[in-house]
Write an enzyme that holds these catalytic residues in place. Structure first.
Site, short mmCIF file in Angstrom:
data_model
loop_
_atom_site.label_atom_id
_atom_site.label_comp_id
_atom_site.label_asym_id
_atom_site.label_seq_id
_atom_site.Cartn_x
_atom_site.Cartn_y
_atom_site.Cartn_z
N CYS A 1 -9.65 0.80 2.29
CA CYS A 1 -9.35 0.24 3.60
C CYS A 1 -10.63 0.34 4.41
O CYS A 1 -11.22 1.43 4.50
CB CYS A 1 -8.23 1.05 4.25
SG CYS A 1 -7.91 0.62 5.97
N CYS B 1 -12.63 -6.56 5.38
CA CYS B 1 -11.24 -6.14 5.53
C CYS B 1 -10.58 -6.44 4.19
O CYS B 1 -10.81 -7.51 3.61
CB CYS B 1 -10.57 -6.92 6.65
SG CYS B 1 -8.78 -6.68 6.72
N GLU C 1 -0.43 -11.51 5.35
CA GLU C 1 0.84 -10.86 5.03
C GLU C 1 2.01 -11.83 5.04
O GLU C 1 3.01 -11.63 4.36
CB GLU C 1 1.10 -9.69 6.00
CG GLU C 1 0.00 -8.66 5.88
CD GLU C 1 0.47 -7.23 5.91
OE1 GLU C 1 1.58 -6.99 6.38
OE2 GLU C 1 -0.30 -6.37 5.44
N HIS D 1 -7.78 -7.37 3.27
CA HIS D 1 -6.91 -8.55 3.16
C HIS D 1 -7.71 -9.85 2.93
O HIS D 1 -7.18 -10.82 2.42
CB HIS D 1 -6.10 -8.75 4.44
CG HIS D 1 -4.93 -7.84 4.60
ND1 HIS D 1 -5.07 -6.48 4.74
CD2 HIS D 1 -3.60 -8.10 4.66
CE1 HIS D 1 -3.86 -5.95 4.89
NE2 HIS D 1 -2.96 -6.91 4.84
N ASP E 1 -4.58 2.57 1.19
CA ASP E 1 -4.86 1.57 2.22
C ASP E 1 -3.75 1.66 3.26
O ASP E 1 -2.72 2.33 3.05
CB ASP E 1 -4.86 0.16 1.59
CG ASP E 1 -5.09 -0.93 2.63
OD1 ASP E 1 -5.96 -0.74 3.50
OD2 ASP E 1 -4.40 -1.96 2.59
N SER E 2 -3.93 0.94 4.36
CA SER E 2 -2.89 0.89 5.38
C SER E 2 -1.66 0.13 4.87
O SER E 2 -0.61 0.20 5.49
CB SER E 2 -3.43 0.21 6.63
OG SER E 2 -3.95 -1.06 6.30
N1 DGL Z 1 -6.67 -2.61 5.36
C1 DGL Z 1 -7.24 -2.80 6.66
C2 DGL Z 1 -8.75 -2.88 6.58
O1 DGL Z 1 -9.32 -3.12 5.53
C3 DGL Z 1 -6.70 -4.06 7.33
C4 DGL Z 1 -5.27 -3.99 7.77
C5 DGL Z 1 -5.03 -3.05 8.93
O2 DGL Z 1 -5.45 -3.34 10.08
O3 DGL Z 1 -4.44 -2.03 8.70
O4 DGL Z 1 -9.40 -2.67 7.57
#
Ligand code: DGL
Length: 280
Positions: free
Chosen positions: A82, A193, A161, A195, A19-20
């Protein structure tokens, strides 16, 4: 005999999850719950987060570097945990790989199609995911009559976050983002997303109980299990303690990642290693 041993050894390799940053831990958590025999190597790109506001080219380059890193470990399969990377990079990278790779979008779309009764589905996510209209593409492939309404909610990621999972500030921002989706009469909302499952209760409270919330993480872990089963890659051996069952890597801020991970996962993580992802 040797071939069987080789297959067994391959099936004991970890699954790579990336993931990011920390959001993909919601997917990793589901994998740990549904297929506890599987070892995981998790990579969070904490130096280059957020992905949601970057271009397709940049996210594809980042994803390719992470996939190279994971292949080097090695892993037997990869989960793109992600939404933005799944939307932008998955199709291209899949063509370049000889191991299975899945994202979070197809599984989430499938559940939403099953859940909606009135044929109106909402999607919330980053600007990248919502702008790509990828959820509507997958949903309309299954059922072209379903209307899909997207809403980018860029402030949700920093709020999560910062740990403001249940906070009046998050309530206030969620009301602003979600009011047009409430007015549109959707009966199903995809948390598009990684998060967002962490603020599920806030979103649920605002959308009301008549709206079904879809968390793609659950379905992604289920799809991974089915895929590994089909490919004969499920790990039949329960990893032992000290077997490096779950390993975590990041591109920056390893201690912060560790603290965040320990607030999400049931499994306590002892360390996260920092690597130079630009080298891959
Ligand atoms: N993990 C990213 C997603 O699911 C969200 C966070 C980001 O913008 O990197 O799109």
């Amino acid at each position: 005999m040797t071939v069987i041993k080789e297959i067994e050894a391959f099936s004991e390799l970890p699954v790579g999850v990336f993931d990011s940053g920390v959001g993909g831990l919601t997917v990793a958590k589901e994998i740990m719950r549904q297929i506890p025999n599987e070892k995981i190597i998790y990579f969070g790109d904490t130096a280059r987060v957020p992905y949601g506001s970057k271009s397709k080219e940049t996210i594809t380059k980042y994803s390719r570097q992470i996939v190279h890193f994971l292949q080097e470990q090695p892993v037997k399969a990869i989960v793109v945990a992600c939404n933005t990377a799944s939307a932008y990079a998955l199709d291209e990278i899949e063509k370049e790989l000889d191991i299975p790779i899945i994202g979070v979008i197809k599984p989430g779309a499938k559940v939403a199609v099953e859940a909606t009764i009135n044929g109106k589905v909402g999607v919330i996510g980053t600007e990248g995911t919502v702008g790509s209209r990828i959820y509507s593409t997958y949903i309309n492939k299954i059922n072209p009559r379903i209307t899909v309404l997207g809403k980018a909610c860029p402030l949700f990621v920093p709020l999560v976050e910062e740990g403001l999972w249940q906070d009046p500030v998050t309530d206030e921002i969620a009301i602003r983002y979600l009011s047009e989706l409430i007015d549109s009469g959707i009966d199903t909302l995809i948390l598009g997303c990684t998060h967002y499952p962490l603020i599920r209760s806030t979103v649920g409270k605002i959308m009301g109980e008549k709206v079904t919330l879809v968390n793609p993480a659950y379905e992604t872990a289920k799809e991974l299990k089915e895929l590994l089963e089909m490919e004969g890659l499920l790990n039949k051996k329960t990893p032992e303690l000290g077997d490096n069952r779950y390993q975590f890597y990041v591109s920056d801020m390893a201690d912060k990642f560790k603290t965040f991970a320990n607030s999400i996962l049931e499994y306590g993580i002892l360390s996260a290693k920092t690597i130079h992802i630009e080298n891959y």
